[in-house]
Scaffold this motif. Sequence first.
Motif, PDB file in Angstrom:
ATOM      1  N   ILE A   1       0.977  -1.216  -0.029  1.00  0.00           N
ATOM      2  CA  ILE A   1       0.083  -0.131   0.037  1.00  0.00           C
ATOM      3  C   ILE A   1       0.894   1.235   0.039  1.00  0.00           C
ATOM      4  CG2 ILE A   1      -1.555   1.255   1.387  1.00  0.00           C
ATOM      5  CD1 ILE A   1      -2.846  -1.386   2.285  1.00  0.00           C
ATOM      6  N   TYR A   2       1.805   1.308   0.713  1.00  0.00           N
ATOM      7  CA  TYR A   2       2.834   2.522   0.848  1.00  0.00           C
ATOM      8  C   TYR A   2       3.586   2.626  -0.604  1.00  0.00           C
ATOM      9  CZ  TYR A   2       6.152   5.672   2.939  1.00  0.00           C
ATOM     10  OH  TYR A   2       7.180   6.766   3.277  1.00  0.00           O
ATOM     11  N   ILE A   3       3.694   1.527  -1.150  1.00  0.00           N
ATOM     12  CA  ILE A   3       4.496   1.772  -2.474  1.00  0.00           C
ATOM     13  C   ILE A   3       3.506   2.329  -3.552  1.00  0.00           C
ATOM     14  CG2 ILE A   3       5.524   0.673  -4.621  1.00  0.00           C
ATOM     15  CD1 ILE A   3       6.837  -1.417  -2.444  1.00  0.00           C
ATOM     16  N   ILE A   4       2.391   1.733  -3.406  1.00  0.00           N
ATOM     17  CA  ILE A   4       1.246   2.220  -4.160  1.00  0.00           C
ATOM     18  C   ILE A   4       1.078   3.845  -4.227  1.00  0.00           C
ATOM     19  CG2 ILE A   4      -1.322   2.049  -4.815  1.00  0.00           C
ATOM     20  CD1 ILE A   4      -1.062  -0.765  -4.354  1.00  0.00           C
ATOM     21  N   ILE A   5       0.860   4.104  -2.801  1.00  0.00           N
ATOM     22  CA  ILE A   5       0.598   5.598  -2.545  1.00  0.00           C
ATOM     23  C   ILE A   5       1.676   6.685  -2.862  1.00  0.00           C
ATOM     24  CG2 ILE A   5       0.313   7.433  -0.397  1.00  0.00           C
ATOM     25  CD1 ILE A   5      -1.022   4.804   1.096  1.00  0.00           C
ATOM     26  N   LEU A   6       2.808   6.117  -2.821  1.00  0.00           N
ATOM     27  CA  LEU A   6       4.223   6.919  -3.243  1.00  0.00           C
ATOM     28  C   LEU A   6       4.078   6.977  -4.794  1.00  0.00           C
ATOM     29  CD1 LEU A   6       6.746   5.734  -0.874  1.00  0.00           C
ATOM     30  CD2 LEU A   6       5.522   7.769  -0.667  1.00  0.00           C
TER      31      LEU A   6
END
Length: 299
Positions: free
Chosen positions: A25-30
């Motif tokens: 999720i963090y990679i998707i958001i970034l």
Amino acid sequence: MQFVLIGFSDLPNLQGFIFAVFSTIYIIILTGNFLIIVITSIDPALQKPMYFFLANFSSLEICYVSVIVPRILFNIEMQDRSISAISCATQLCLFLIFGTTECVLLAVMSYDRYVAICNPLHYILIMNPTKCTQLAVGSWLAGIPIQIGQTCQIFSLHFCNSNKIEHFFCDIPPILKLACGDTSVHELSVYVVVMVVAAFPFILVLASYSKIIATILRLPTAKGQAKAFSTCSSHLLVVVLFYGSATVTYLRPKPMHSPGTDKLLSLFYTIVTPMLNPLIYSLRNKEVIAALKRLFLKE
């Protein structure tokens, strides 16, 4: 003084899965928000006030999520859930500042749509580069003095009930539960601050959209109405998602607070909504889709 973030330790068999989910999720958001920042900066077709504020919003989402998710990943990976009082206060303060910025920036973005739809002939004159910059800077700075004061007030309390924070980050409701004695004055101050930094911008959003909807309904053609709605529907959806979950979290009566419910609601407005925002703004916006095609296909 050390606190302990309980987080998701009540799910010991799922720690690896939780780490993988939050990392993804963090990679998707970034990635999603960074792409929006890039295309709104380099694509000539997106050099408009609407996309200037969208780039600010994407930058804010990266900062907002980065206050929380890396700490969650660190706690799971290192199996160390302790956090110093200074680190906890810093996390809370930054989270509150960025949350306030989001409330104000959403109001600014709704004002931009109001001017574009209700006063289109003067849009470029009213939303000139100087005013856009002033509104953006004001949004980023609005919450700093208020939230620094609120953080200092909360951490001036004496904590004797426990040092275990029933949450995955340092937030106001679970921290107040650890304080000694009567915290009703502090809880009241939290309500007052929420009303100032969240409710007032939300009223401005509602006022803007009431004018926008009234103007759209007066347009002579269905095609014109559909086009006008499409330019502001994405922003309105983001407003509903963010304010809906955040309001329930902070304005519920104290007896209705429970660790499980608080975690679930907080996950929604701190993690899920920032992940959905780039998708909402890209999939529902033809200009953004076209800019992405030009970026990747070099049309």
